[in-house]
Write a protein that holds these residues in place. Structure first.
Motif, PDB file in Angstrom:
ATOM      1  N   TYR A   1      -4.902   4.015  -0.209  1.00  0.00           N
ATOM      2  CA  TYR A   1      -3.711   4.752   0.230  1.00  0.00           C
ATOM      3  C   TYR A   1      -3.607   6.200  -0.266  1.00  0.00           C
ATOM      4  O   TYR A   1      -3.123   7.050   0.467  1.00  0.00           O
ATOM      5  CB  TYR A   1      -2.420   3.950  -0.009  1.00  0.00           C
ATOM      6  CG  TYR A   1      -1.926   3.873  -1.425  1.00  0.00           C
ATOM      7  CD1 TYR A   1      -1.273   4.947  -2.001  1.00  0.00           C
ATOM      8  CD2 TYR A   1      -2.078   2.715  -2.174  1.00  0.00           C
ATOM      9  CE1 TYR A   1      -0.805   4.876  -3.285  1.00  0.00           C
ATOM     10  CE2 TYR A   1      -1.604   2.645  -3.465  1.00  0.00           C
ATOM     11  CZ  TYR A   1      -0.970   3.731  -4.025  1.00  0.00           C
ATOM     12  OH  TYR A   1      -0.517   3.664  -5.300  1.00  0.00           O
TER      13      TYR A   1
ATOM     14  N   TYR B   1      -5.150   8.297   2.292  1.00  0.00           N
ATOM     15  CA  TYR B   1      -4.305   8.410   3.481  1.00  0.00           C
ATOM     16  C   TYR B   1      -3.181   9.409   3.272  1.00  0.00           C
ATOM     17  O   TYR B   1      -2.860  10.211   4.141  1.00  0.00           O
ATOM     18  CB  TYR B   1      -3.703   7.037   3.817  1.00  0.00           C
ATOM     19  CG  TYR B   1      -4.600   6.178   4.659  1.00  0.00           C
ATOM     20  CD1 TYR B   1      -4.422   6.113   6.037  1.00  0.00           C
ATOM     21  CD2 TYR B   1      -5.634   5.444   4.096  1.00  0.00           C
ATOM     22  CE1 TYR B   1      -5.241   5.328   6.826  1.00  0.00           C
ATOM     23  CE2 TYR B   1      -6.455   4.655   4.867  1.00  0.00           C
ATOM     24  CZ  TYR B   1      -6.263   4.597   6.237  1.00  0.00           C
ATOM     25  OH  TYR B   1      -7.077   3.836   7.016  1.00  0.00           O
TER      26      TYR B   1
ATOM     27  N   SER C   1      -1.683   7.034   9.699  1.00  0.00           N
ATOM     28  CA  SER C   1      -0.744   5.942   9.467  1.00  0.00           C
ATOM     29  C   SER C   1       0.287   5.842  10.587  1.00  0.00           C
ATOM     30  O   SER C   1       1.282   5.150  10.431  1.00  0.00           O
ATOM     31  CB  SER C   1      -0.027   6.166   8.150  1.00  0.00           C
ATOM     32  OG  SER C   1       0.657   7.401   8.203  1.00  0.00           O
TER      33      SER C   1
ATOM     34  N   ALA D   1       0.834  -1.199   0.000  1.00  0.00           N
ATOM     35  CA  ALA D   1       0.000   0.000   0.000  1.00  0.00           C
ATOM     36  C   ALA D   1       0.865   1.243   0.000  1.00  0.00           C
ATOM     37  O   ALA D   1       0.412   2.312   0.376  1.00  0.00           O
ATOM     38  CB  ALA D   1      -0.930  -0.005   1.206  1.00  0.00           C
TER      39      ALA D   1
ATOM     40  N   PHE E   1      -0.531   2.341   5.062  1.00  0.00           N
ATOM     41  CA  PHE E   1      -1.824   2.954   4.752  1.00  0.00           C
ATOM     42  C   PHE E   1      -2.896   1.891   4.561  1.00  0.00           C
ATOM     43  O   PHE E   1      -2.604   0.702   4.464  1.00  0.00           O
ATOM     44  CB  PHE E   1      -1.717   3.807   3.487  1.00  0.00           C
ATOM     45  CG  PHE E   1      -0.595   4.810   3.525  1.00  0.00           C
ATOM     46  CD1 PHE E   1      -0.530   5.756   4.542  1.00  0.00           C
ATOM     47  CD2 PHE E   1       0.390   4.806   2.559  1.00  0.00           C
ATOM     48  CE1 PHE E   1       0.497   6.684   4.596  1.00  0.00           C
ATOM     49  CE2 PHE E   1       1.423   5.733   2.601  1.00  0.00           C
ATOM     50  CZ  PHE E   1       1.485   6.670   3.611  1.00  0.00           C
TER      51      PHE E   1
END
Lengths: 439, 298, 316
Positions: free
Chosen positions: A330, A333, A375, A299, A303
């Motif tokens: 991702y 994120y 994260s 990812a 993430f």
């Protein structure tokens, strides 16, 4: 001879033309708004058209909308529960990243000068990042790259105004090599299928070099480089099957990766062969029924499914899923991470002071900053404090009981997958990945 | 030997797909002298129509095999509607312009349709993979192929044969060829050229959409898929000779086989194959394989 | 000759006006103008070919070659003089065009368009494969000097802008002359009827060959200027969509007058940047609709706005 009155008409036309030009220039700069201390404007540049819009551009744009709105309401979980950025309302100016480097340099200048943004967050394409970085320096505008992966940005140059809160692409490949050798210690053969452009070349070269360094007797049986957005991989899949490697590495993303999964699964490419999809996480829910069991999914950092459990992550997952009807992938994120990084830096710079901090003050605060994101902790420690490092995670896809998820998850600490500051990624890999500690 | 056979199968599978993609383009050029860039949009519209139908159909638990008729029908319908709108709405107003200007007109249409598909379907990927896996696999020399791809060869041959029969053996086809040969004389002979143009363009669009619809099950249907096939289709058609159905078939086979050879032996040159073949063919036969030089008019 | 004098004074006035605008206008505007001037050079080349009835869908080839020549000269050979690298860009483009032109001058119509596009896509493929040149990411151009003087990054933009204005002035004056020279008119004769041109004892292929090289040199200069202005080159410059954009601008301008090309190039950049601004999701639709409207209402390009009223079209 041309009739004499045509000259007069030409002058007339010219007058109209230039008045139009001046109108365009005049209507441009909103310098009146620049002094507004109650607003913090951010340029958000991401793909809104073309093949990268669906997998990357729109999820990141959605995340930006969600995060900015929530921050302005002051409803984010701690430590981001204060309103806006240092009390200022955040406003976003969204621009499409399409059109290539030259076009984006122009749009960047527009953002900074015509729209007077306080910071620019953006850029998915590494080519665009490379083109923008020197311009950011020239225009002395705070710029945060959130997604592009090439390590060349801070390895070939050092920049004052440019930061990157996302991880480099090297990390994906090094960690993928470590992971697959951890899972298959007696690996003999690998093959690669990567897109024929810088991202694909770099990903494969880093992966191949890391494997060679970690286990020199592994043989590369074939390396395929189909054109980006090719869509049809029939011949490539046959070639991979003929060479029959144990492991197939691919840094395909978006539609190409999904196409490879669909065509590969239908033909049994991944039966008895393990696929490594370094961006595979974006497809694991949508293609749960087609994704082969045991495929190694990345990812591009901690993430998505690999994000640690914390309040920020819980908030992002619940709210994003509620609003957009799909869990955040991702790119969402990474965009969130960039905005939160900016907020942390600005607020650190604004502490104990009146009014909006200057760009220089924000930069001083941003360098070597540590901040929290969905994260986990992000440290800006490479590239003289401008490049983020984080741990890297890989796992294998599993759909047992019809519930898509990951198993055998392994987390590699940041030092394990990042070169030390001052050494380029390529050198670091070639010298055996040894200058850093790795447990 | 094994490799050779696999190359052949790969090449033919890819060629048959290329032919499907290029057939509509060459038909439209042959009759209307329009090199239709919006053909890529028709492909995308077909793929989207098929994919959204398949997505709905399989979430509703109907008989799986019946989906084939419907999703292909959906793609065709999408193409017919879009083709009709484009011909009546835009092209009709531009007939008589220079050939190159017409390319730009269709380029404008392409840009607009690209955003229209985005407005209708959004940017998220659509999937239609169920029909792809449903037909099972076949093993050839130890390599597994998806039966769906192998059946596509048959579909492609059928489309080609129907086009050839329609153009050469039916009354309407003969009228069409008369229009290809000389628009003004055929008009004078009482052929309704306007109607011929509408039918041709709609047929060409439907073929483009059919190609998109048939490819959709193997793809993730995302924005931009139409743009990617335009140059591919152009290359195939130009190699074979613009406006020639046989030419498109030979062009498709030439490109398909060359690409399969490249992938299996020198994967690094794959990117050049199409343009290399095109440059090579054009430098030997300036008007493509199946077109003879026309007499120059004084 | 009075006609040339009048047009030249018109060009000179526009040049002075542009310089003045450059000093006053904000940086984003002068960048946009620099890029449109650079692209206008490419499009003038295209217009030269258009006047002979040929459309190149591959001018991106020389645009890209020009850009990469400037980049490679500066980055790898340390030749940074702005004038020198532009000259190199033009020479390199000219040489490549002289080789490809031998083949291309035999082609007409759509086949010319397709073959030029194929060559440009082959260059794209080569650059994508060249990892040393950054593949699709391309590379940056760091330093530019002028006769040993190195302007700082803050002044460079303005200097390149002046350079572009100067190049535009020179090209405008020369090309206006060229359009009205015998070889310039020969292009139109070829478009109308090649065989009659042959009867006059002139070889159409040779004329097209020379025009193709000229167009390539101009495209090389345009690419070089773009590289200097944006400070970055990547293979996208050779991609067919870039070439398509040039054809778009050429159509917008029409073939009537050199000045129209500059206006069209500028308009195109303005339309596109405002389309990006107003409709980040749907800017392609705006561009497409503009293209269709131009073709429909101004089939002969922008210049027809004020030649159309000239009764009977009495151009001499």
């Amino acid at each position: 001879m041309v009739k004499s009155n045509s000259f007069g008409r030409r002058v007339q036309f010219l007058a109209i033309f230039f008045s139009f030009v001046f109108l365009a220039v005049g209507s441009g700069p909103n310098s009146a708004q620049a002094a507004d201390d109650s607003k913090f404007t951010v340029g958000v540049v991401t793909f809104l058209s073309g093949g990268a819009a669906g997998p990357f551009g729109v999820p990141s744009k959605n995340a930006a909308d969600l995060v900015i709105e929530t921050l302005n309401e002051g409803k984010m979980p701690a430590p981001y529960d204060s309103k806006g950025i240092a009390g200022m309302t955040i406003e976003a100016e969204v621009v499409d990243e399409a059109g290539g480097g030259t076009k984006q340099v122009g749009e960047y200048r527009n953002l900074v000068q015509r729209k007077n943004v306080d910071a620019v967050i953006g850029y998915i394409s590494s080519g665009d990042c490379l083109a923008i970085a020197p311009v950011a320096e020239e225009m002395q505008a705070l710029t945060i790259f959130f997604d592009c992966g090439t390590p060349r940005i801070f390895e070939e140059n050092s920049y004052k105004y440019v930061f990157r809160t996302g991880l480099t692409a090297t990390i994906d490949s090094v960690a993928a090599a470590r992971y697959i050798l951890d899972q298959k210690p007696d690996l003999k053969t690998v093959a690669g299928i990567n897109q024929n452009y810088a991202w694909g070349h770099d990903s494969w070269n880093d992966f191949e070099a890391s494997i060679k360094v970690l286990k020199p007797d592994v043989e590369v049986v074939t390396e395929q480089f189909p054109k980006i957005y090719a869509g049809q991989y029939g011949a490539e899949i046959s070639a991979l099957m003929l060479k029959d490697p144990e492991v197939i590495h691919s840094s395909f993303w978006g539609g190409d990766m999904e196409g490879l999964v669909l065509q590969g699964s239908a033909r049994g490419l991944f039966e008895g062969r393990t696929g490594i999809l370094t961006t595979g996480e974006t497809a694991m829910f949508r293609l749960a029924s087609e994704m082969p069991e045991g495929t190694v999914l990345g990812a591009r950092g901690p993430f998505g499914v690999y994000a640690p459990s914390n309040d920020l992550n819980d908030w992002l997952r619940t709210e994003y899923t509620k609003r957009y009807d799909t869990p955040p992938t991702y790119p969402a994120y990474k965009m969130t991470q960039a905005i939160l990084g900016l907020k942390s830096a600005v607020e650190k710079a604004a502490k104990g002071k009146e009014g909006k901090p200057s760009t220089e003050e924000i930069i001083a605060a941003f360098e070597n900053l540590e901040f929290e994101a969905p994260s986990g902790t992000v440290r800006m420690s490479l590239g003289k404090g401008h490049q983020a490092i984080q741990e890297m995670v890989y796992g294998q896809f599993t759909n047992e009981g019809g519930k898509p998820g990951v198993k055998n998850v392994k987390r590699y600490p940041a030092e394990c997958v990042n070169p030390p500051d001052g050494i380029t990624s390529v050198e670091w890999i070639q010298k055996g990945l040894k200058q850093t500690e790795c447990k | 030997m094994d490799t050779l056979l696999v190359i052949l199968v790969d090449g033919i599978v890819y060629s048959s797909w290329l032919f499907l993609v290029a057939a509509g383009l060459t038909l439209v050029y042959g009759v209307m002298k329009i090199l239709n860039m919006a053909h890529g949009s028709m492909y995308a519209i077909g793929a989207y129509s098929a994919a959204s139908f398949v997505g709905w159909y399989f979430s509703a638990d109907y008989v799986p095999w019946a989906s084939y008729f419907f999703f292909i029908g959906c793609a065709l319908a999408g193409g017919v509607i879009a083709g009709l709108l484009v011909e009546r709405g835009v092209l009709r107003l531009m007939y008589g312009s220079d050939e190159v200007v017409m390319i730009l007109v269709t380029y404008g249409v392409l840009l607009i349709l690209e955003d229209v598909t985005k407005l209708i379907w959004g940017v998220d990927a659509y999937f239609a993979y169920q029909p792809y896996g449903l037909l099972g696999r076949t093993k050839v020399m130890g390599i597994t192929f998806a039966n769906y791809d192998l059946y596509l060869i048959g579909v492609s041959v059928t489309v080609g044969a129907l086009m050839w029969y329609g153009l050469n053996r039916t009354r309407n086809g003969k009228m069409l060829r008369a229009v290809i040969h000389d628009r003004e004389i055929s008009m004078a002979m009482g052929i309704n050229v306007t109607r011929t143009f509408i039918i041709t363009f709609v047929l060409g669009s439907a073929l483009g959409a059919l190609a998109g619809g048939l490819t959709a099950p193997a793809l993730s249907v995302v924005p931009g898929i139409g743009i990617e096939i335009i140059i591919l289709a152009f290359a195939v058609v130009v190699i074979g000779g613009l406006g020639s159905v046989e030419g498109a078939a030979v062009g498709a086979i030439l490109v398909g086989i060359s690409r399969a050879i490249a992938v299996h032996t020198f994967p690094e040159i794959e990117l050049f194959v199409i343009y290399g073949v095109m440059a090579l063919v054009l430098s030997v036969r300036p008007r493509g394989l199946f077109v003879t030089a026309t007499a120059r008019k004084i | 000759m009075e006609y040339f004098r009048r047009t030249n004074s018109f060009f000179a006035a526009a040049f002075v006006l542009l310089l003045a605008v450059g000093l006053m206008a904000p940086n984003w505007f002068s960048y946009l103008t620099t890029i449109s001037l650079a692209k206008a050079l490419v499009v003038i080349g295209l217009v030269i070919l258009l006047r002979a009835g040929l459309v190149s869908f591959g001018q991106g080839l020389y645009y890209c070659l020009g850009g990469y020549s400037v980049g490679i000269a500066g980055h790898y050979l340390q030749w940074t003089d702005g004038f020198l690298v532009l000259l190199i860009a033009m020479v390199v483009s000219g040489i490549v065009a002289a080789i490809l032109g031998l083949l291309l001058c035999r082609y007409r119509e759509i086949f010319f368009a397709m073959l030029t596009m194929a060559f440009s896509m082959i260059l794209y493929g080569i650059l994508v494969k060249s990892v040393g040149l950054g593949s699709t990411d391309g590379f940056n151009i760091h330093s530019v000097s002028f006769f040993g003087w190195e302007p700082g990054t803050d002044k460079l933009g303005l200097i390149v802008y002046f350079l572009a204005c100067l190049a535009a002035l020179i090209v405008a004056v020369l090309m206006h002359r060229y359009f009205h020279s015998p070889v310039g008119f020969a292009g139109e004769a070829i478009r109308e009827n090649e065989i009659r041109v042959e009867y006059l004892g002139v070889s159409p292929n040779r004329i097209i060959f020379s025009k193709y090289i000229l167009a390539a040199v101009l495209a090389g200069a345009g690419g070089g200027l773009t590289a200097l202005a944006s400070g970055h080159v990547d293979p996208e410059m050779a991609y067919w969509t870039t070439s398509g954009e040039f054809v778009f601008v050429a159509l917008l301008s029409g073939t009537a007058h050199v000045a129209a090309v500059f206006i069209a190039a500028f308009l195109f950049e303005i339309i596109r940047t405002y389309a990006f601004d107003l409709a980040p999701y749907n800017w392609q639709m705006i561009l497409g609709a503009t293209l269709l409207l131009i073709i429909f209402f101004l089939p002969k390009g922008l210049w027809s706005i004020f030649t159309i009223r000239r009764a009977g079209g009495g151009v001499k």
